[in-house]
Design a protein around this motif. Structure first.
Motif, PDB file in Angstrom:
ATOM      1  N   LEU A 186       0.845  -1.196   0.000  1.00 58.33           N
ATOM      2  CA  LEU A 186       0.000   0.000   0.000  1.00 58.33           C
ATOM      3  C   LEU A 186       0.880   1.246   0.000  1.00 58.33           C
ATOM      4  O   LEU A 186       1.835   1.329   0.779  1.00 58.33           O
ATOM      5  CB  LEU A 186      -0.893   0.006   1.238  1.00 58.33           C
ATOM      6  N   PRO A 202      -1.478   4.607   5.364  1.00 58.55           N
ATOM      7  CA  PRO A 202      -2.173   3.367   4.995  1.00 58.55           C
ATOM      8  C   PRO A 202      -2.559   2.524   6.219  1.00 58.55           C
ATOM      9  O   PRO A 202      -2.918   1.357   6.071  1.00 58.55           O
ATOM     10  CB  PRO A 202      -1.135   2.645   4.132  1.00 58.55           C
ATOM     11  N   ALA A 274      -7.931  -0.288  -0.904  1.00 58.06           N
ATOM     12  CA  ALA A 274      -6.927   0.731  -1.249  1.00 58.06           C
ATOM     13  C   ALA A 274      -7.589   1.960  -1.860  1.00 58.06           C
ATOM     14  O   ALA A 274      -7.299   3.103  -1.471  1.00 58.06           O
ATOM     15  CB  ALA A 274      -5.901   0.142  -2.209  1.00 58.06           C
ATOM     16  N   TYR A 281      -1.652   0.870  -4.887  1.00 56.01           N
ATOM     17  CA  TYR A 281      -1.275  -0.442  -4.357  1.00 56.01           C
ATOM     18  C   TYR A 281      -0.719  -1.314  -5.470  1.00 56.01           C
ATOM     19  O   TYR A 281      -0.939  -1.059  -6.657  1.00 56.01           O
ATOM     20  CB  TYR A 281      -2.490  -1.136  -3.719  1.00 56.01           C
TER      21      TYR A 281
END
Length: 377
Positions: A186, A202, A274, A281
């Motif tokens: 991520l 993230p 994401a 990602y």
């Protein structure tokens, strides 16, 4: 198998055990195997079957099937615990999966073949690298020299702690699971920890992924399992709000079609979470194993051979959850992987106290030899 042969393969097993090499580094192990067989004068030794892989060929005078018997060269990066005299000399590396025993068994088969050559077709004893990483079988099959082998049948065994010594464990269809390692990375934006609003962490996405991935099998009708094995968020820097995260998980199923469905679901989940958090990602995979699917005809050969040798047989209904890259051979030809009981009190595979029990070597040799006699004599 006479007492001298038994003594020889037991001694060779201990020699292999003392000098284990991890996947992709099996040069000395391969050299030892080659030297062992050069003394037996087989019809051919095929090298370069992947890095350090080799095949030992015994030919019959008549036309017949090509029978492949496979053993694994590699050891594990696991420190060995215990005080036996043949303990690993390579610190942090050990044959705690029993591949030293598998090699010794197939070497014992070679001794039997050298004493009595096949009458028809040929028998190829394959010593394969990098089983533990899932790369080796593919490397062997895709190597240029494998084209001259082209097996009609392929067989392998795996020792099984928790089962009675010398018990033969059999199953048609799926025998071991498909699995793969999935890494989801991520990408956000770092900022000062005093002003996290200026960055894009993230952290929330990582937490959601960890929980959601392990719940994913609930949406798959057939057996599947997701095990999160590692996660990392940012760096240890108390003045920084993180911008990067990784979640690593192992995916398992009992067939390759379900594995594809589980993979697709996991990828969609990662993308959904994401995007919801405004993150970029990417996804990568490693240690990919196909399910080992045992065919009916070789099942009958192994079952009959075990019966003729008066060996105790156990027919299981549920596949093992662990993986074996023999699945690549299973997708190539008629194949069969069976279990050989290593003892109910034996330490488990991949555990530091594990040491392959010499008492089961003779059974492995006898069963492989009996299978070969059904096909090549």
């Amino acid at each position: 198998m006479n007492s001298q042969t038994v003594k020889k393969i037991r001694a060779f097993r201990k020699e292999l055990h003392q000098e284990p090499e991890v996947s992709g580094k099996e040069q000395q192990t391969s050299s030892k195997i080659k030297a062992f067989f050069e003394a037996l004068q087989p019809d051919e030794i095929v090298e370069d079957l992947g890095p350090y892989g080799l095949g030992v060929v015994f030919k019959g005078k008549e036309k017949g099937p090509t029978t492949l018997i496979r053993a694994e060269l590699d050891a594990l990066p696991i420190p060995e615990v215990g005080n036996h005299r043949h303990k690993s000399k390579n610190q942090g590396v050990s044959h705690t999966c029993g591949h030293d025993g598998h090699m010794a068994i197939v070497c014992g088969v070679g001794l039997e073949l050298a004493a009595q050559r096949p009458e028809k077709g040929k028998v190829v004893l394959i010593f394969q690298p990098s089983e533990e990483t899932g790369l080796g079988a593919t490397q062997v099959i895709e190597s240029t020299n494998f084209a001259q082998i082209q097996p009609d049948f392929a067989f392998a065994l795996h020792n099984l702690p928790g089962y009675t010594k010398n018990e033969i464990v059999l199953k048609k269809g799926a025998f071991t699971a498909a699995s793969k390692g999935m890494t989801i990375s991520l990408h956000g934006k770092t900022s000062h920890a005093a002003h996290p609003e200026d960055g894009l962490s993230p952290a929330e996405a990582m937490c959601k992924l960890i929980i959601a991935l392990e719940k994913l099998p609930e949406s798959i009708p057939d057996f599947s399992l997701v095990t999160v094995i590692h996660a990392q968020l940012g760096e240890i820097a108390f003045g920084t709000s993180p911008g990067e995260a990784q979640v690593m998980a192992t995916l398992r199923t009992f067939d390759n079609k379900t594995m594809q469905a589980l993979t697709n679901h996991a990828e969609k989940l990662a993308g959904l979470i994401a995007r919801e958090q405004g993150l970029d990602y990417n996804i990568s995979y490693c240690e990919e194993f196909e399910a080992v699917i045992n065919d009916v005809v070789p099942w009958e050969l192994v079952n009959d051979a075990a019966k003729e040798l008066a060996l105790k047989r156990k027919h299981i209904r549920t596949p093992f959850r662990w993986s074996e890259d023999f699945g690549k051979f299973a997708s190539l030809t008629n194949s069969f992987l069976f279990g050989l009981g290593a003892g109910k009190q034996q330490p488990q595979l991949h555990e530091g106290h594990y040491d392959f029990p010499d008492e089961i070597l003779e059974t492995g040799v006898a069963l492989f030899t009996a299978i070969i006699k059904k096909l090549n004599y």
